[in-house]
Design a protein around this motif. Structure first.
Motif, PDB file in Angstrom:
ATOM      1  N   LEU A  60       0.902  -1.219   0.093  1.00 29.92           N
ATOM      2  CA  LEU A  60       0.035  -0.033   0.122  1.00 29.92           C
ATOM      3  C   LEU A  60       0.938   1.568  -0.026  1.00 29.92           C
ATOM      4  O   LEU A  60       0.544   2.535   0.061  1.00 29.92           O
ATOM      5  N   ALA A  61       2.053   0.979  -0.092  1.00 30.79           N
ATOM      6  CA  ALA A  61       3.121   2.160  -0.169  1.00 30.79           C
ATOM      7  C   ALA A  61       2.682   3.122  -1.385  1.00 30.79           C
ATOM      8  O   ALA A  61       3.151   4.647  -1.178  1.00 30.79           O
ATOM      9  N   ASN A  62       2.157   2.733  -2.489  1.00 30.55           N
ATOM     10  CA  ASN A  62       1.819   3.581  -3.620  1.00 30.55           C
ATOM     11  C   ASN A  62       0.956   4.545  -3.276  1.00 30.55           C
ATOM     12  O   ASN A  62       0.840   5.769  -3.563  1.00 30.55           O
ATOM     13  N   TYR A  63       0.068   4.058  -2.571  1.00 28.10           N
ATOM     14  CA  TYR A  63      -1.159   5.190  -1.973  1.00 28.10           C
ATOM     15  C   TYR A  63      -0.600   6.198  -1.098  1.00 28.10           C
ATOM     16  O   TYR A  63      -1.113   7.320  -0.890  1.00 28.10           O
ATOM     17  N   ALA A  64       0.217   5.788  -0.100  1.00 31.15           N
ATOM     18  CA  ALA A  64       0.828   6.553   0.988  1.00 31.15           C
ATOM     19  C   ALA A  64       1.647   7.772   0.273  1.00 31.15           C
ATOM     20  O   ALA A  64       1.796   8.698   0.668  1.00 31.15           O
ATOM     21  N   LYS A  65       2.616   7.018  -0.789  1.00 31.28           N
ATOM     22  CA  LYS A  65       3.441   8.236  -1.545  1.00 31.28           C
ATOM     23  C   LYS A  65       2.549   9.244  -2.357  1.00 31.28           C
ATOM     24  O   LYS A  65       2.980  10.223  -2.397  1.00 31.28           O
ATOM     25  N   VAL A  66       1.457   8.710  -2.924  1.00 40.86           N
ATOM     26  CA  VAL A  66       0.550   9.991  -3.494  1.00 40.86           C
ATOM     27  C   VAL A  66       0.268  10.758  -2.544  1.00 40.86           C
ATOM     28  O   VAL A  66      -0.137  11.977  -2.753  1.00 40.86           O
ATOM     29  N   ALA A  67      -0.382  10.106  -1.542  1.00 40.90           N
ATOM     30  CA  ALA A  67      -0.958  11.281  -0.430  1.00 40.90           C
ATOM     31  C   ALA A  67       0.207  12.160   0.078  1.00 40.90           C
ATOM     32  O   ALA A  67      -0.206  13.448   0.671  1.00 40.90           O
ATOM     33  N   ASP A  68       1.422  11.769   0.248  1.00 41.19           N
ATOM     34  CA  ASP A  68       2.657  12.542   0.747  1.00 41.19           C
ATOM     35  C   ASP A  68       2.918  13.638  -0.401  1.00 41.19           C
ATOM     36  O   ASP A  68       3.284  14.595  -0.136  1.00 41.19           O
ATOM     37  N   THR A  69       2.905  13.256  -1.570  1.00 39.59           N
ATOM     38  CA  THR A  69       3.505  14.330  -2.509  1.00 39.59           C
ATOM     39  C   THR A  69       2.265  15.386  -3.088  1.00 39.59           C
ATOM     40  O   THR A  69       2.628  16.285  -3.359  1.00 39.59           O
ATOM     41  N   VAL A  70       0.901  14.545  -3.304  1.00 40.63           N
ATOM     42  CA  VAL A  70      -0.140  15.525  -3.785  1.00 40.63           C
ATOM     43  C   VAL A  70      -1.125  15.631  -2.899  1.00 40.63           C
ATOM     44  O   VAL A  70      -1.394  14.683  -2.129  1.00 40.63           O
ATOM     45  N   PRO A  71      -1.628  16.842  -2.568  1.00 37.62           N
ATOM     46  CA  PRO A  71      -2.638  16.688  -1.350  1.00 37.62           C
ATOM     47  C   PRO A  71      -3.919  16.292  -1.763  1.00 37.62           C
ATOM     48  O   PRO A  71      -5.011  16.744  -1.908  1.00 37.62           O
ATOM     49  N   VAL A  72      -3.991  14.822  -2.090  1.00 35.37           N
ATOM     50  CA  VAL A  72      -5.108  14.152  -2.707  1.00 35.37           C
ATOM     51  C   VAL A  72      -6.230  14.398  -1.783  1.00 35.37           C
ATOM     52  O   VAL A  72      -7.203  14.060  -2.163  1.00 35.37           O
ATOM     53  N   TRP A  73      -6.025  14.173  -0.345  1.00 30.87           N
ATOM     54  CA  TRP A  73      -7.214  14.066   0.630  1.00 30.87           C
ATOM     55  C   TRP A  73      -7.703  15.578   0.505  1.00 30.87           C
ATOM     56  O   TRP A  73      -9.184  15.605   0.644  1.00 30.87           O
ATOM     57  N   THR A  74      -7.200  16.510   0.400  1.00 30.87           N
ATOM     58  CA  THR A  74      -7.643  17.882   0.086  1.00 30.87           C
ATOM     59  C   THR A  74      -8.493  17.860  -1.025  1.00 30.87           C
ATOM     60  O   THR A  74      -9.635  18.463  -0.993  1.00 30.87           O
ATOM     61  N   TYR A  75      -7.900  17.380  -2.259  1.00 31.36           N
ATOM     62  CA  TYR A  75      -8.785  17.562  -3.406  1.00 31.36           C
ATOM     63  C   TYR A  75      -9.942  16.619  -3.259  1.00 31.36           C
ATOM     64  O   TYR A  75     -11.174  16.876  -3.618  1.00 31.36           O
ATOM     65  N   ALA A  76      -9.732  15.602  -2.426  1.00 29.20           N
ATOM     66  CA  ALA A  76     -11.129  14.576  -2.287  1.00 29.20           C
ATOM     67  C   ALA A  76     -12.072  15.286  -1.407  1.00 29.20           C
ATOM     68  O   ALA A  76     -13.566  15.215  -1.682  1.00 29.20           O
ATOM     69  N   ALA A  77     -11.902  16.156  -0.317  1.00 32.21           N
ATOM     70  CA  ALA A  77     -12.722  16.824   0.277  1.00 32.21           C
ATOM     71  C   ALA A  77     -13.514  17.792  -0.627  1.00 32.21           C
ATOM     72  O   ALA A  77     -14.616  18.039  -0.253  1.00 32.21           O
ATOM     73  N   ASN A  78     -12.762  18.690  -1.453  1.00 29.56           N
ATOM     74  CA  ASN A  78     -13.500  19.588  -2.162  1.00 29.56           C
ATOM     75  C   ASN A  78     -14.235  18.868  -3.180  1.00 29.56           C
ATOM     76  O   ASN A  78     -15.293  19.495  -3.395  1.00 29.56           O
ATOM     77  N   SER A  79     -13.923  17.673  -3.791  1.00 31.60           N
ATOM     78  CA  SER A  79     -14.818  16.937  -4.551  1.00 31.60           C
ATOM     79  C   SER A  79     -16.166  16.525  -3.859  1.00 31.60           C
ATOM     80  O   SER A  79     -17.256  16.660  -4.155  1.00 31.60           O
ATOM     81  N   LEU A  80     -15.913  16.290  -2.521  1.00 32.52           N
ATOM     82  CA  LEU A  80     -17.007  15.698  -1.740  1.00 32.52           C
ATOM     83  C   LEU A  80     -18.099  16.881  -1.557  1.00 32.52           C
ATOM     84  O   LEU A  80     -19.035  16.801  -1.443  1.00 32.52           O
ATOM     85  N   VAL A  81     -17.600  18.276  -1.181  1.00 36.19           N
ATOM     86  CA  VAL A  81     -18.331  19.156  -0.962  1.00 36.19           C
ATOM     87  C   VAL A  81     -19.003  19.577  -2.197  1.00 36.19           C
ATOM     88  O   VAL A  81     -20.158  19.858  -2.041  1.00 36.19           O
ATOM     89  N   VAL A  82     -18.267  19.839  -3.170  1.00 35.44           N
ATOM     90  CA  VAL A  82     -19.244  19.863  -4.745  1.00 35.44           C
ATOM     91  C   VAL A  82     -20.310  18.792  -4.887  1.00 35.44           C
ATOM     92  O   VAL A  82     -21.254  19.221  -5.245  1.00 35.44           O
ATOM     93  N   ALA A  83     -19.695  17.671  -4.649  1.00 35.93           N
ATOM     94  CA  ALA A  83     -20.796  16.562  -5.258  1.00 35.93           C
ATOM     95  C   ALA A  83     -21.914  16.496  -3.870  1.00 35.93           C
ATOM     96  O   ALA A  83     -23.110  16.196  -4.322  1.00 35.93           O
ATOM     97  N   SER A  84     -21.563  16.882  -2.774  1.00 34.42           N
ATOM     98  CA  SER A  84     -22.695  17.243  -1.735  1.00 34.42           C
ATOM     99  C   SER A  84     -23.781  18.160  -2.123  1.00 34.42           C
ATOM    100  O   SER A  84     -25.000  17.885  -1.715  1.00 34.42           O
ATOM    101  N   ILE A  85     -23.103  19.350  -2.463  1.00 29.49           N
ATOM    102  CA  ILE A  85     -24.081  20.469  -2.928  1.00 29.49           C
ATOM    103  C   ILE A  85     -24.881  20.008  -4.088  1.00 29.49           C
ATOM    104  O   ILE A  85     -26.064  20.122  -4.117  1.00 29.49           O
ATOM    105  N   ALA A  86     -24.457  19.306  -5.070  1.00 33.07           N
ATOM    106  CA  ALA A  86     -24.971  18.933  -6.263  1.00 33.07           C
ATOM    107  C   ALA A  86     -26.052  17.788  -5.841  1.00 33.07           C
ATOM    108  O   ALA A  86     -27.414  17.861  -6.519  1.00 33.07           O
ATOM    109  N   VAL A  87     -25.772  16.867  -4.913  1.00 34.26           N
ATOM    110  CA  VAL A  87     -26.728  15.792  -4.576  1.00 34.26           C
ATOM    111  C   VAL A  87     -27.839  16.379  -3.881  1.00 34.26           C
ATOM    112  O   VAL A  87     -28.891  16.061  -3.960  1.00 34.26           O
ATOM    113  N   ILE A  88     -27.600  17.256  -2.894  1.00 33.28           N
ATOM    114  CA  ILE A  88     -28.786  17.901  -2.156  1.00 33.28           C
ATOM    115  C   ILE A  88     -29.548  18.835  -3.062  1.00 33.28           C
ATOM    116  O   ILE A  88     -30.802  18.788  -3.115  1.00 33.28           O
ATOM    117  N   GLY A  89     -28.933  19.331  -3.852  1.00 30.96           N
ATOM    118  CA  GLY A  89     -29.865  20.370  -4.884  1.00 30.96           C
ATOM    119  C   GLY A  89     -30.667  19.600  -5.837  1.00 30.96           C
ATOM    120  O   GLY A  89     -31.826  19.736  -6.023  1.00 30.96           O
TER     121      GLY A  89
END
Length: 280
Positions: A60-89
């Motif tokens: 699972l080191a590949n997943y950890a390296k992606v998260a360490d190099t690119v703020p992938v969890w921040t991007y995922a949180a942004n996508s979750l906010v956008v998707a939540s607004i779209a779903v609720i709307g």
């Protein structure tokens, strides 16, 4: 032994299973290959002429390296906010609009329905300039709200919900009227319990569309800290262009939330597809 009229022959069964296996290979095969690649260790050669499907050194080191190099969890949180607004709307807006078009009588109902149908003729690329001008005039450029606003309610979802509400037996609505139920009570107690299947279809497709959208967030957002996951993952092609394991890991990170949402709503989804979203 004689076969029934609808009983396939052995050759027919074999052809069906062969076709099913081919479709399964074409649809699920690339996903499984990406998953396998994301779990392969640095010592495995993914460029060989005959690469192995199963990883010999799963990690699972590949997943950890992606998260360490690119703020992938921040991007995922942004996508979750956008998707939540779209779903609720869409869940709220399409339900209310669909119920109004299916069950209420008001002046200009056919005109409104015709306008909804007309919007389906235009591809999204045609209106993208006007959407950007509207979002900019509202001061929502470079914001997640500006990304989610155009997809907050889709005309196709309105028409799907209208069809679902029209399929509800009119006798149920008439009985509620006799009992003195107002419009909101008819919607909550008569309409919604019978359209949960179609509503889950709307939720799933809206989430997938908002989560996977690439072009519109790329146009609206300028701050890298506000990028959605699909836009942010473009950095993987530049940062890890020589390491397909990390690119595959980023792809899996983007794909897993869709699997979770579909797995949570699949029983309602298939009920909406098979039964027209109406209880038997």
């Amino acid at each position: 032994m004689a076969r029934g009229f609808n009983t396939p022959s052995p050759a027919g069964k074999a052809a069906r299973y062969l076709l099913l296996a081919l479709v399964l290979l074409l649809t699920v095969g690339p996903f499984l290959w990406q998953l396998s690649t994301s779990l392969k260790g640095p010592g495995e050669d993914v460029w060989s002429r005959t690469p192995g499907f199963l990883p010999h050194e799963p990690t699972l080191a590949n997943y950890a390296k992606v998260a360490d190099t690119v703020p992938v969890w921040t991007y995922a949180a942004n996508s979750l906010v956008v998707a939540s607004i779209a779903v609720i709307g869409n869940a709220a807006g399409a339900t209310l609009a669909g119920f109004a078009l299916a069950r209420l009588r008001f002046c200009g109902a056919r005109l409104v329905l015709g306008l909804f149908l007309a919007t389906l003729v235009l591809p999204g690329e045609v209106t993208i300039v006007s959407q950007y001008v509207t979002v900019r005039s509202l001061g929502l450029t470079d914001t997640l709200a500006g990304v989610a606003l155009p997809g907050a309610i889709a005309m196709l979802n309105v028409l799907l919900m209208r069809t679902a509400f029209q399929a509800v037996p009119p006798d149920l609505d008439a009985a509620a009227l006799v009992d003195g139920a107002n419009v909101w009570q008819r919607l909550v107690h008569v309409g919604l319990p019978n359209v949960r299947g179609m509503l889950s279809v709307v939720v799933i497709f809206t989430f997938i569309g908002a989560w996977d959208d690439f072009l519109w967030p790329l146009i609206v957002l300028n701050d890298p800290g506000k990028y959605t996951l699909t836009v942010g993952l473009q950095y993987l092609n530049g940062t890890f262009s020589a390491n397909p394991r990390l690119i595959a890991a980023g792809t899996m990170i983007a794909f897993l939330p869709i699997v979770v949402v579909f797995a949570s709503l699949q029983r309602f989804f298939f009920r909406g597809v098979e039964e027209g979203a109406v209880k038997g």
